[in-house]
Each structure stands twice: as C-alpha cells, then as structure tokens.
Design a protein around this motif. Structure first.
Motif, PDB file in Angstrom:
ATOM      1  N   VAL A 171      -7.756  -1.394   0.442  1.00 50.03           N
ATOM      2  CA  VAL A 171      -9.007  -1.833   0.540  1.00 50.03           C
ATOM      3  C   VAL A 171      -9.137  -3.117   1.616  1.00 50.03           C
ATOM      4  O   VAL A 171     -10.123  -3.039   2.354  1.00 50.03           O
ATOM      5  CB  VAL A 171      -9.565  -2.859  -1.005  1.00 50.03           C
ATOM      6  CG1 VAL A 171     -10.828  -3.512  -0.658  1.00 50.03           C
ATOM      7  CG2 VAL A 171      -9.473  -1.745  -2.041  1.00 50.03           C
ATOM      8  N   ASP A 172      -8.392  -3.826   1.493  1.00 49.90           N
ATOM      9  CA  ASP A 172      -8.311  -4.772   2.784  1.00 49.90           C
ATOM     10  C   ASP A 172      -7.539  -4.528   4.021  1.00 49.90           C
ATOM     11  O   ASP A 172      -7.266  -5.290   4.958  1.00 49.90           O
ATOM     12  CB  ASP A 172      -7.884  -6.237   1.980  1.00 49.90           C
ATOM     13  CG  ASP A 172      -9.072  -6.971   1.350  1.00 49.90           C
ATOM     14  OD1 ASP A 172     -10.227  -6.529   1.444  1.00 49.90           O
ATOM     15  OD2 ASP A 172      -8.696  -7.715   0.556  1.00 49.90           O
ATOM     16  N   GLY A 173      -6.798  -3.509   3.842  1.00 52.37           N
ATOM     17  CA  GLY A 173      -5.925  -2.956   4.883  1.00 52.37           C
ATOM     18  C   GLY A 173      -4.653  -3.865   4.896  1.00 52.37           C
ATOM     19  O   GLY A 173      -4.117  -4.174   6.225  1.00 52.37           O
ATOM     20  N   SER A 206       0.790 -11.717   2.481  1.00 50.05           N
ATOM     21  CA  SER A 206       0.101 -10.424   2.985  1.00 50.05           C
ATOM     22  C   SER A 206       0.246 -10.391   4.413  1.00 50.05           C
ATOM     23  O   SER A 206      -0.221 -11.361   5.077  1.00 50.05           O
ATOM     24  CB  SER A 206      -1.161 -10.193   2.358  1.00 50.05           C
ATOM     25  OG  SER A 206      -2.375 -11.309   3.081  1.00 50.05           O
ATOM     26  N   ILE A 207       0.431  -9.165   4.928  1.00 48.05           N
ATOM     27  CA  ILE A 207       0.385  -8.987   6.352  1.00 48.05           C
ATOM     28  C   ILE A 207      -0.516  -7.727   6.634  1.00 48.05           C
ATOM     29  O   ILE A 207      -0.729  -6.885   5.787  1.00 48.05           O
ATOM     30  CB  ILE A 207       1.847  -8.693   6.977  1.00 48.05           C
ATOM     31  CG1 ILE A 207       2.295  -7.450   6.336  1.00 48.05           C
ATOM     32  CG2 ILE A 207       2.716  -9.890   6.555  1.00 48.05           C
ATOM     33  CD1 ILE A 207       3.814  -6.991   7.065  1.00 48.05           C
ATOM     34  N   PRO A 208      -0.946  -7.576   7.918  1.00 46.72           N
ATOM     35  CA  PRO A 208      -1.814  -6.433   8.280  1.00 46.72           C
ATOM     36  C   PRO A 208      -1.022  -5.053   7.950  1.00 46.72           C
ATOM     37  O   PRO A 208       0.127  -5.230   8.308  1.00 46.72           O
ATOM     38  CB  PRO A 208      -2.156  -6.363   9.754  1.00 46.72           C
ATOM     39  CG  PRO A 208      -2.085  -8.007   9.968  1.00 46.72           C
ATOM     40  CD  PRO A 208      -0.842  -8.432   9.108  1.00 46.72           C
ATOM     41  N   LEU A 209      -1.734  -4.005   7.324  1.00 46.26           N
ATOM     42  CA  LEU A 209      -1.028  -2.846   7.050  1.00 46.26           C
ATOM     43  C   LEU A 209      -0.513  -2.212   8.196  1.00 46.26           C
ATOM     44  O   LEU A 209      -1.164  -2.039   9.016  1.00 46.26           O
ATOM     45  CB  LEU A 209      -1.825  -1.796   6.295  1.00 46.26           C
ATOM     46  CG  LEU A 209      -1.203  -0.519   5.527  1.00 46.26           C
ATOM     47  CD1 LEU A 209      -0.253  -0.763   4.683  1.00 46.26           C
ATOM     48  CD2 LEU A 209      -2.335   0.164   5.191  1.00 46.26           C
ATOM     49  N   PRO A 210       0.882  -2.120   8.438  1.00 44.27           N
ATOM     50  CA  PRO A 210       1.328  -1.533   9.874  1.00 44.27           C
ATOM     51  C   PRO A 210       1.151   0.024   9.818  1.00 44.27           C
ATOM     52  O   PRO A 210       0.916   0.598   8.939  1.00 44.27           O
ATOM     53  CB  PRO A 210       2.967  -1.867   9.619  1.00 44.27           C
ATOM     54  CG  PRO A 210       2.982  -2.684   8.507  1.00 44.27           C
ATOM     55  CD  PRO A 210       1.877  -2.528   7.617  1.00 44.27           C
ATOM     56  N   ARG A 211       0.929   0.322  11.241  1.00 46.90           N
ATOM     57  CA  ARG A 211       0.870   1.804  11.514  1.00 46.90           C
ATOM     58  C   ARG A 211       2.432   2.090  12.004  1.00 46.90           C
ATOM     59  O   ARG A 211       2.707   1.541  12.947  1.00 46.90           O
ATOM     60  CB  ARG A 211      -0.426   1.869  12.298  1.00 46.90           C
ATOM     61  CG  ARG A 211      -1.508   1.646  11.760  1.00 46.90           C
ATOM     62  CD  ARG A 211      -2.671   2.138  12.716  1.00 46.90           C
ATOM     63  NE  ARG A 211      -3.803   1.702  12.228  1.00 46.90           N
ATOM     64  CZ  ARG A 211      -5.297   1.891  12.785  1.00 46.90           C
ATOM     65  NH1 ARG A 211      -5.181   2.245  14.041  1.00 46.90           N
ATOM     66  NH2 ARG A 211      -6.510   1.487  12.334  1.00 46.90           N
TER      67      ARG A 211
END
Length: 218
Positions: A190-192, A204-209
């Motif tokens: 939802v929040d990536g 929380s950290i940004p969802l890695p690619r």
C-alpha cells in the motif's frame, strides 16, 4: 553489567543521536553530555516478531505477546492487547479481512505499568474481526517473503556486521545502517515499504527493487 543497552547510534550533522533501553538521547557538543529527548517509562526491550500490512493499518506482534495496530491515516500506533505468557510468531489477514495471530509460549514478563492493558485469550491462534478477539483453530500462514536480513558463508563469526545486509533471492540489495539485529517482517504494498524488526521495535524502508547486477550473498 548494570548499564543500559544501546540499540542504535546515528550521527546527523554535528550531533550524535542514541537510542537506548531508557529512551532517545542527543549529544550536546557544548557541554559534552547526552541530553534526554524522550524518556521511556519502561525499558524498550520488546521486539517485533511478526507483522502484516492491511489496507487501513499495519499490525505488529511482539515477543512479549503484544499486538499493536499502526493506523495509516493518523500514524498512531495503538497497543490493542497483550497475550499473557505468549509470544507472537505470525500475523496474517484472511479472505474476510480478519487479523489472525499465531502464538507460542514465552517467559518474557510484562512491566508493571502494563497491568491495565487488555488481556487477550492465551491461545495458539486468535482472530480479530474488528470488534472482538476470538480463539480459533485456523492455521496462520504469513505471505511468502522473498526478502531477508543475514549472511551466508563460512566466516560468519568474523563478519557479524554483514547480518545487516538486505538480501532478496540470494542477492544483496543494500546495507542497513543504524539498526541493530534487523529482521524482515513484511512487505507493505500500500505504501511501498518494507517493515523490519530491530532490537527495540520496528522501522520501515522503501520497498527495494531487485537490481540485475546485485552481488550474490556469501
């Protein structure tokens, strides 16, 4: 022995910030002393052990049997209850939107200040339908998790700092700086974000690619 354990130490500009069992402190260079910013009522030793991200909130379970809800709109983290003598091993959402919690036995004792917190049934599995907590026989199955924090290799004892590497499908993605003993809890589409447990809570950290040229974990 007898000293408060430090969980994290981060330098921001000319100041050093420290998170310990007793709260948050910042170093004052003029007096060469650490000044208390947030004083904890109790030692912050309850570790997040499981989490699940829903549409309206993120749910966390802890090793002291705590179940908490982080509201997306308000940003408020609310302690929903405590399961006495239990630790939360898994949290999931079923097809009806209920929150499912799996537990196991533990010896962690709750602080005296939490005596008024709602006590939840001491069962192997619980479900919350938005109104009440019920004992259930459902098997709690968290969503598959491709991410992990860790290290693989023969020299693990000599490179403990590599436990802070974030790994996906056998490839190192990044190094997690400023956190102690991180553990991946859940993805938050939802929040990536990607939620991680630390020694004293969760971040929380940004969802890695995944990167095509990311090195393999060793």
């Amino acid at each position: 022995e007898g000293h408060l354990r430090i969980f994290a130490m981060v330098r921001v500009g000319t100041r050093c910030w420290v998170v310990s069992q007793s709260g948050l402190y910042v170093h004052d260079p003029q007096t060469d002393r650490f000044v208390s910013v947030v004083r904890a009522k109790d030692r912050l030793y309850f570790r997040a052990t499981a989490a699940v991200a829903g549409t309206d909130a993120v749910w966390f379970g802890g090793d002291g049997g705590t179940v908490s809800r982080l509201d997306r709109k308000t940003g408020r983290l609310e302690l929903m209850g405590v399961i006495p003598g239990r630790k939360v091993s898994a949290v999931a959402l079923d097809k009806n939107g209920r929150v499912l919690v799996a537990t196991g036995y533990t010896r962690v004792a709750l602080p005296f200040s939490m005596r008024s917190v709602l006590r939840l049934p001491a069962a192997d599995a619980l479900a919350f339908d938005g109104k009440a907590w019920l004992t259930v026989r459902d098997e709690v199955r968290p969503a598959p998790m491709p991410f992990r924090c860790g290290y693989q290799g023969d020299n693990m004892n000599r490179v403990k700092h590599q436990l802070n590497y974030l790994v996906r499908d056998g490839k190192r993605l990044s190094f997690l700086q400023g956190v102690f003993r991180p553990k991946v809890l859940c993805e938050d589409p939802v929040d990536g974000k990607l939620w991680l447990a630390t020694w004293a809570g969760a971040v929380s950290i940004p969802l890695p690619r995944p990167a095509a040229d990311a090195p393999e974990a060793r």
